[in-house]
Scaffold this active site. Structure first.
Site, PDB file in Angstrom:
ATOM      1  N   ARG A 181       1.778   5.121 -10.520  1.00  0.00           N
ATOM      2  CA  ARG A 181       1.154   5.006  -9.185  1.00  0.00           C
ATOM      3  C   ARG A 181       0.517   6.312  -8.735  1.00  0.00           C
ATOM      4  O   ARG A 181      -0.617   6.323  -8.241  1.00  0.00           O
ATOM      5  CB  ARG A 181       2.182   4.552  -8.141  1.00  0.00           C
ATOM      6  CG  ARG A 181       2.651   3.122  -8.335  1.00  0.00           C
ATOM      7  CD  ARG A 181       3.729   2.753  -7.339  1.00  0.00           C
ATOM      8  NE  ARG A 181       4.862   3.656  -7.513  1.00  0.00           N
ATOM      9  CZ  ARG A 181       5.716   3.980  -6.556  1.00  0.00           C
ATOM     10  NH1 ARG A 181       5.575   3.503  -5.341  1.00  0.00           N
ATOM     11  NH2 ARG A 181       6.716   4.787  -6.801  1.00  0.00           N
TER      12      ARG A 181
ATOM     13  N   ASN B 201       4.409  -0.683  -6.644  1.00  0.00           N
ATOM     14  CA  ASN B 201       5.218  -1.368  -7.640  1.00  0.00           C
ATOM     15  C   ASN B 201       5.543  -2.756  -7.120  1.00  0.00           C
ATOM     16  O   ASN B 201       5.640  -2.966  -5.904  1.00  0.00           O
ATOM     17  CB  ASN B 201       6.525  -0.618  -7.897  1.00  0.00           C
ATOM     18  CG  ASN B 201       6.338   0.642  -8.703  1.00  0.00           C
ATOM     19  OD1 ASN B 201       5.344   0.800  -9.407  1.00  0.00           O
ATOM     20  ND2 ASN B 201       7.294   1.548  -8.601  1.00  0.00           N
TER      21      ASN B 201
END
Length: 93
Positions: free
Chosen positions: A18, A36
């Site tokens: 990320r 996520n």
């Protein structure tokens, strides 16, 4: 301008995916968000010029060192790009 929704499957959690995606998006001047998902995948929305979005999508198929991308599912969004100017890391969905 283009807006896409992406879900990436594989070993993409716990490897810095990320935050590395955020850096790649900022470098390409693409806005949006990444988070996520509870199923172990990563979900993102990208918005920006066609070539810039394509550049980030290409990065997403590889990810950072330590990641292993099995599949990347890209869907063009039906809404008009919002013109957002930031890229954020969100909490798990």
């Amino acid at each position: 301008m283009r807006s896409v929704h992406v879900i990436v499957d594989g070993r993409v959690q716990g490897v810095g995916y990320r935050y590395s995606l955020r850096a790649a998006a900022i470098d390409a001047c693409v806005s949006g968000w990444v988070r996520n998902r509870a199923d172990g995948s990563v979900e993102a929305v990208l918005e920006g010029p066609d070539a810039a979005v394509d550049e980030v999508l290409a990065w997403m198929t590889q990810g950072p060192p330590g990641a292993h991308v099995d599949r990347s599912r890209v869907t063009e969004t039906e809404t008009e790009p919002t013109g957002a100017s930031a890229f954020e890391v969100r909490e798990t969905a």
